[in-house]
Enzyme design. Sequence first.
Site, PDB file in Angstrom:
ATOM      1  N   THR A 250       0.861  -1.191   0.000  1.00 40.65           N
ATOM      2  CA  THR A 250       0.000   0.000   0.000  1.00 40.65           C
ATOM      3  C   THR A 250       0.891   1.233   0.000  1.00 40.65           C
ATOM      4  O   THR A 250       1.559   1.527   1.001  1.00 40.65           O
ATOM      5  CB  THR A 250      -0.921   0.024   1.233  1.00 40.65           C
ATOM      6  OG1 THR A 250      -1.708  -1.170   1.245  1.00 40.65           O
ATOM      7  CG2 THR A 250      -1.842   1.234   1.188  1.00 40.65           C
TER       8      THR A 250
ATOM      9  N   LYS B 148      -7.114   1.901  -3.139  1.00 39.97           N
ATOM     10  CA  LYS B 148      -6.757   1.328  -1.832  1.00 39.97           C
ATOM     11  C   LYS B 148      -6.780   2.404  -0.742  1.00 39.97           C
ATOM     12  O   LYS B 148      -7.261   2.166   0.374  1.00 39.97           O
ATOM     13  CB  LYS B 148      -5.372   0.672  -1.933  1.00 39.97           C
ATOM     14  CG  LYS B 148      -4.781   0.187  -0.622  1.00 39.97           C
ATOM     15  CD  LYS B 148      -5.596  -0.923   0.017  1.00 39.97           C
ATOM     16  CE  LYS B 148      -4.948  -1.371   1.338  1.00 39.97           C
ATOM     17  NZ  LYS B 148      -5.865  -2.191   2.135  1.00 39.97           N
TER      18      LYS B 148
ATOM     19  N   LYS C 243      -0.208   5.339   8.430  1.00 42.39           N
ATOM     20  CA  LYS C 243       0.463   5.637   7.146  1.00 42.39           C
ATOM     21  C   LYS C 243      -0.578   5.843   6.040  1.00 42.39           C
ATOM     22  O   LYS C 243      -0.494   6.777   5.250  1.00 42.39           O
ATOM     23  CB  LYS C 243       1.400   4.471   6.821  1.00 42.39           C
ATOM     24  CG  LYS C 243       2.092   4.492   5.468  1.00 42.39           C
ATOM     25  CD  LYS C 243       1.592   3.441   4.487  1.00 42.39           C
ATOM     26  CE  LYS C 243       1.555   2.009   4.912  1.00 42.39           C
ATOM     27  NZ  LYS C 243       0.980   1.106   3.905  1.00 42.39           N
TER      28      LYS C 243
HETATM   29  N1  LIG Z   1      -1.596  -6.453   7.483  1.00 42.79           N
HETATM   30  C1  LIG Z   1      -2.677  -6.119   6.806  1.00 42.79           C
HETATM   31  O1  LIG Z   1      -3.809  -6.356   7.246  1.00 42.79           O
HETATM   32  C2  LIG Z   1      -2.584  -5.442   5.481  1.00 42.79           C
HETATM   33  C3  LIG Z   1      -1.451  -4.800   5.068  1.00 42.79           C
HETATM   34  N2  LIG Z   1      -1.440  -4.189   3.839  1.00 42.79           N
HETATM   35  C4  LIG Z   1      -0.245  -3.503   3.363  1.00 42.79           C
HETATM   36  O2  LIG Z   1       0.666  -4.504   2.950  1.00 42.79           O
HETATM   37  C5  LIG Z   1       1.994  -4.097   3.234  1.00 42.79           C
HETATM   38  C6  LIG Z   1       2.658  -5.140   4.136  1.00 42.79           C
HETATM   39  O3  LIG Z   1       1.905  -5.264   5.314  1.00 42.79           O
HETATM   40  P1  LIG Z   1       2.241  -6.388   6.415  1.00 42.79           P
HETATM   41  O4  LIG Z   1       2.588  -7.660   5.753  1.00 42.79           O
HETATM   42  O5  LIG Z   1       1.135  -6.330   7.399  1.00 42.79           O
HETATM   43  O6  LIG Z   1       3.553  -5.760   7.062  1.00 42.79           O
HETATM   44  P2  LIG Z   1       4.677  -6.408   8.008  1.00 42.79           P
HETATM   45  O7  LIG Z   1       5.130  -5.322   8.904  1.00 42.79           O
HETATM   46  O8  LIG Z   1       4.219  -7.668   8.607  1.00 42.79           O
HETATM   47  O9  LIG Z   1       5.834  -6.729   6.955  1.00 42.79           O
HETATM   48  C7  LIG Z   1       6.537  -5.685   6.322  1.00 42.79           C
HETATM   49  C8  LIG Z   1       7.496  -6.268   5.299  1.00 42.79           C
HETATM   50  O10 LIG Z   1       8.235  -5.195   4.689  1.00 42.79           O
HETATM   51  C9  LIG Z   1       9.630  -5.466   4.856  1.00 42.79           C
HETATM   52  N3  LIG Z   1      10.387  -4.217   4.918  1.00 42.79           N
HETATM   53  C10 LIG Z   1      10.167  -3.156   5.722  1.00 42.79           C
HETATM   54  N4  LIG Z   1      11.057  -2.177   5.461  1.00 42.79           N
HETATM   55  C11 LIG Z   1      11.868  -2.652   4.488  1.00 42.79           C
HETATM   56  C12 LIG Z   1      12.968  -2.111   3.777  1.00 42.79           C
HETATM   57  N5  LIG Z   1      13.443  -0.873   4.027  1.00 42.79           N
HETATM   58  N6  LIG Z   1      13.565  -2.871   2.836  1.00 42.79           N
HETATM   59  C13 LIG Z   1      13.111  -4.110   2.571  1.00 42.79           C
HETATM   60  N7  LIG Z   1      12.065  -4.688   3.199  1.00 42.79           N
HETATM   61  C14 LIG Z   1      11.446  -3.949   4.137  1.00 42.79           C
HETATM   62  C15 LIG Z   1       9.720  -6.276   6.133  1.00 42.79           C
HETATM   63  O11 LIG Z   1      10.967  -6.944   6.213  1.00 42.79           O
HETATM   64  P3  LIG Z   1      11.548  -7.438   7.651  1.00 42.79           P
HETATM   65  O12 LIG Z   1      10.856  -8.734   7.939  1.00 42.79           O
HETATM   66  O13 LIG Z   1      12.993  -7.574   7.426  1.00 42.79           O
HETATM   67  O14 LIG Z   1      11.198  -6.353   8.644  1.00 42.79           O
HETATM   68  C16 LIG Z   1       8.532  -7.214   5.925  1.00 42.79           C
HETATM   69  O15 LIG Z   1       8.846  -8.220   4.985  1.00 42.79           O
HETATM   70  C17 LIG Z   1       1.885  -2.697   3.827  1.00 42.79           C
HETATM   71  O16 LIG Z   1       2.039  -1.765   2.779  1.00 42.79           O
HETATM   72  C18 LIG Z   1       0.479  -2.662   4.380  1.00 42.79           C
HETATM   73  O17 LIG Z   1      -0.033  -1.348   4.447  1.00 42.79           O
HETATM   74  C19 LIG Z   1      -2.515  -4.237   2.987  1.00 42.79           C
HETATM   75  C20 LIG Z   1      -3.657  -4.890   3.343  1.00 42.79           C
HETATM   76  C21 LIG Z   1      -3.797  -5.511   4.642  1.00 42.79           C
HETATM   77  O1  LIG Z   2      -4.598  -2.244   4.785  1.00 39.18           O
HETATM   78  C1  LIG Z   2      -5.218  -2.921   5.622  1.00 39.18           C
HETATM   79  C2  LIG Z   2      -6.587  -3.304   5.318  1.00 39.18           C
HETATM   80  C3  LIG Z   2      -7.185  -4.266   6.272  1.00 39.18           C
HETATM   81  C4  LIG Z   2      -8.480  -4.788   5.696  1.00 39.18           C
HETATM   82  O2  LIG Z   2      -8.822  -4.534   4.521  1.00 39.18           O
HETATM   83  O3  LIG Z   2      -9.165  -5.502   6.448  1.00 39.18           O
END
Ligand SMILES: NC(=O)C1=CN([C@@H]2O[C@H](COP(=O)(O)OP(=O)(O)OC[C@H]3O[C@@H](n4cnc5c(N)ncnc54)[C@H](OP(=O)(O)O)[C@@H]3O)[C@@H](O)[C@H]2O)C=CC1
Ligand SMILES: O=CCCC(=O)O
Length: 291
Positions: free
Chosen positions: A95, A170, A238
């Site tokens: 996102t 989104k 964010k």
């Molecule tokens: N969780 C949710 O419900 C949802 C999340 N999203 C979006 O999806 C994305 C991921 O979310 P989510 O999986 O929850 O996040 P997490 O915090 O669980 O994971 C984040 C990921 O990004 C990596 N990362 C962070 N900074 C860096 C960097 N500088 N360089 C390389 N890798 C990096 C982390 O690596 P490391 O393990 O090394 O920290 C990890 O793999 C976000 O944009 C979020 O807004 C969208 C829909 C739903």
């Molecule tokens: O980005 C997070 C969204 C969570 C959701 O759609 O339930």
Amino acid sequence: MEVGFLGLGIMGKAMSMNLLKNGFKVTVWNRTLSKCNELVAHGASVGQTPAEVVKKCKITIAILSDPAAALSVVFDKDGVLEQICSSKGYIDMSTVDPGTSCKISEAITSKGGQFLEAPVSGSKQPAETGQLVILAAGEKALYDAAVPAFGILGNKSFFFGQVGNGAKMKLVVNMIMASMMITFSEGLVLADRSGLNPHDLLDVLDLGAIANPMFKGKGPAMLQNNYSPACPLKYAQKDMRLALALGDENALPMPVAAAASEAFKKARSMGLGDLDFSAVFETVKVLKHSS
Ligand SMILES: NC(=O)C1=CN([C@@H]2O[C@H](COP(=O)(O)OP(=O)(O)OC[C@H]3O[C@@H](n4cnc5c(N)ncnc54)[C@H](OP(=O)(O)O)[C@@H]3O)[C@@H](O)[C@H]2O)C=CC1
Ligand SMILES: O=CCCC(=O)O
């Protein structure tokens, strides 16, 4: 079909696992490489860098925390750009704001590669069960090529045309979701302070015109102060920041979203950023106590 997968956080781990379980060959990379181990146990290969993954795979998917992370994985040393070329596609499901997506798209396409943004609606559980809603935009040929993978990851995919439209959709969805969470929190506290049982409120809401999976799924846990993270609060904050910037660019006043954004900032300042975004409830409880 072989795909690369960059980012094994809450979402990426579940999504890449689904691809593996459904017959895809997957090569994974994560900044903290040890997080690849669980996927390897289920048959994944590991790339040591994003560039190594792209070199090996025709299509590489990424889902990373925020715009800075999305840019870093593409542009930094050993990044995606080093190996992207005319026969390869890159799909960013993070996102981010439309500007970040366009910057990545320009870099990828200038090297002959194809680019698709494809952020997702749905959280940890839909990621685990392949029930995400995929909001794609960019190169239509890459979208068509990704449909088999999207069919595993989600129950519905949209294609919105030019790059930026997926990111905008989104952000609009999450702006509504986060604002609803504040109103819901205020309602729970108001019910309690005025002598009602908030569990009764959950039952009433679930039977009426504003019943929705978020209230039903998160409400009971919130009343138990259980904020085990599905969508971390720092990401909801964010997304509000990015949605408000989109409002600024369009000269659109969004007073409700602006107030909600302040509550999420307050929650982060209280150290709640790594909890589920429903922990913003705590800020409402504090405010109602102090007034
Ligand atoms: N969780 C949710 O419900 C949802 C999340 N999203 C979006 O999806 C994305 C991921 O979310 P989510 O999986 O929850 O996040 P997490 O915090 O669980 O994971 C984040 C990921 O990004 C990596 N990362 C962070 N900074 C860096 C960097 N500088 N360089 C390389 N890798 C990096 C982390 O690596 P490391 O393990 O090394 O920290 C990890 O793999 C976000 O944009 C979020 O807004 C969208 C829909 C739903
Ligand atoms: O980005 C997070 C969204 C969570 C959701 O759609 O339930």
